[in-house]
Scaffold this motif. Structure first.
Motif, mmCIF file in Angstrom:
data_model
loop_
_atom_site.group_PDB
_atom_site.id
_atom_site.type_symbol
_atom_site.label_atom_id
_atom_site.label_comp_id
_atom_site.label_asym_id
_atom_site.label_seq_id
_atom_site.Cartn_x
_atom_site.Cartn_y
_atom_site.Cartn_z
ATOM 1 N N GLN A 2 0.145 -15.013 22.289
ATOM 2 C CA GLN A 2 -1.046 -14.223 22.030
ATOM 3 C C GLN A 2 -1.301 -14.074 20.530
ATOM 4 O O GLN A 2 -0.374 -14.116 19.723
ATOM 5 C CB GLN A 2 -0.903 -12.820 22.627
ATOM 6 N N THR A 3 -2.570 -13.893 20.199
ATOM 7 C CA THR A 3 -2.963 -13.558 18.833
ATOM 8 C C THR A 3 -3.523 -12.146 18.834
ATOM 9 O O THR A 3 -4.413 -11.814 19.635
ATOM 10 C CB THR A 3 -4.028 -14.537 18.304
ATOM 11 N N TYR A 4 -2.989 -11.310 17.963
ATOM 12 C CA TYR A 4 -3.402 -9.914 17.854
ATOM 13 C C TYR A 4 -4.075 -9.708 16.505
ATOM 14 O O TYR A 4 -3.474 -9.972 15.459
ATOM 15 C CB TYR A 4 -2.194 -8.980 17.973
ATOM 16 N N ILE A 22 3.934 -3.987 14.833
ATOM 17 C CA ILE A 22 3.573 -4.926 15.893
ATOM 18 C C ILE A 22 4.276 -6.268 15.686
ATOM 19 O O ILE A 22 4.782 -6.883 16.633
ATOM 20 C CB ILE A 22 2.044 -5.084 15.964
ATOM 21 N N ASN A 95 3.794 -15.806 18.844
ATOM 22 C CA ASN A 95 2.727 -14.823 18.769
ATOM 23 C C ASN A 95 2.329 -14.657 17.308
ATOM 24 O O ASN A 95 3.156 -14.815 16.407
ATOM 25 C CB ASN A 95 3.196 -13.474 19.322
ATOM 26 N N VAL A 97 0.244 -12.132 14.493
ATOM 27 C CA VAL A 97 -0.427 -10.894 14.103
ATOM 28 C C VAL A 97 -1.283 -11.194 12.881
ATOM 29 O O VAL A 97 -0.777 -11.671 11.863
ATOM 30 C CB VAL A 97 0.596 -9.779 13.792
ATOM 31 N N TYR A 122 -8.687 -13.499 20.993
ATOM 32 C CA TYR A 122 -7.800 -12.575 20.293
ATOM 33 C C TYR A 122 -7.813 -11.211 20.993
ATOM 34 O O TYR A 122 -8.847 -10.778 21.498
ATOM 35 C CB TYR A 122 -8.246 -12.353 18.844
ATOM 36 N N LYS A 123 -6.674 -10.552 20.964
ATOM 37 C CA LYS A 123 -6.615 -9.149 21.363
ATOM 38 C C LYS A 123 -6.732 -8.307 20.095
ATOM 39 O O LYS A 123 -6.095 -8.623 19.082
ATOM 40 C CB LYS A 123 -5.310 -8.859 22.096
ATOM 41 N N ILE A 125 -6.429 -4.739 18.037
ATOM 42 C CA ILE A 125 -5.821 -3.405 17.971
ATOM 43 C C ILE A 125 -6.444 -2.654 16.803
ATOM 44 O O ILE A 125 -6.370 -3.101 15.659
ATOM 45 C CB ILE A 125 -4.286 -3.490 17.823
ATOM 46 N N ILE A 202 2.402 -2.817 23.900
ATOM 47 C CA ILE A 202 1.746 -3.966 23.262
ATOM 48 C C ILE A 202 1.726 -5.153 24.217
ATOM 49 O O ILE A 202 0.705 -5.807 24.405
ATOM 50 C CB ILE A 202 2.458 -4.347 21.944
#
Length: 205
Positions: A2-4, A22, A95, A97, A122-123, A125, A202
């Motif tokens: 995943q990409t945050y 994170i 992953n 960030v 992307y997620k 935050i 997360i």
């Protein structure tokens, strides 16, 4: 993997500490596409000092600008124009960030904002910190991201302010990953404690 994308409701709300937490929680890679000012103690160096694991890779900024200002203005002082085509996501099997700059409508040039760096998969935050006007800024940020179709979660930063937080949660119904309290200091051990506390939230986001 995943990409945050970590963004805030403004500047100085705690994005970099949250990014470190994170990153540590997921043993993710870290990337700050645009660094404006404070190059001797940039956000990448700050996160590197706060992360304990040996898996994380720290990717180079696409732009390093000399002046601590909005990227479009800092780029102008440096005699350049920020080109989105030159901001390329690092290749990684981990992953990732990504830490933004300021809020989502901070301009990069005369056409693009930070929002244009956030890809559909992307997620996102959002870091929210209480101050007079922060409810408005948080609702604007969350609602725009939701309107654009992004998966969005929230981290509160600083001392609890119940009436502010309750109304934000009630009006947006977003997932809250947790709170980063007003700590006396942040070091690797403190970041590790928060990483352990936030990890499940997360991952389930």
């Amino acid at each position: 993997m995943q990409t945050y994308f970590i963004t805030g409701i403004g500047t100085d709300v705690g994005k970099t500490v949250a990014s470190a937490i994170i990153t540590e929680a997921l043993k993710a890679d870290y990337w700050k596409p645009i660094q404006a000012g404070d190059l001797d103690n940039c956000d990448t160096k700050k996160v590197k000092r706060l992360v304990s694991n040996t898996t994380t890779k720290f990717h180079e900024n696409s732009y390093t600008l000399q002046t601590p200002m909005s990227p479009h203005a800092a780029a102008g002082i440096d005699g350049i124009t920020i080109d989105l085509k030159k901001i390329k996501k690092p290749n990684t099997k981990n992953n990732l960030v990504i830490e933004g700059a300021g809020g989502i409508l901070v301009p990069l040039n005369t056409k693009n904002t930070i929002l244009d760096l956030i890809k559909p998969n992307y997620k996102v935050i959002v870091i929210s910190r209480h101050y007079l006007g922060s409810i408005n800024h948080t609702l604007l940020t969350l609602n725009l991201l939701k309107e654009k179709g992004f998966e969005v979660a929230l981290i509160f930063s600083g001392n609890e302010h119940k009436t502010t937080e309750d109304i934000i949660i009630k009006m947006t119904n977003v997932k809250v990953i947790g709170r980063i309290n007003e700590e006396p200091y942040f070091d690797k051990n403190v970041v590790l404690e928060y990483a352990d506390k936030f990890r499940d939230n997360i991952k389930s986001f």
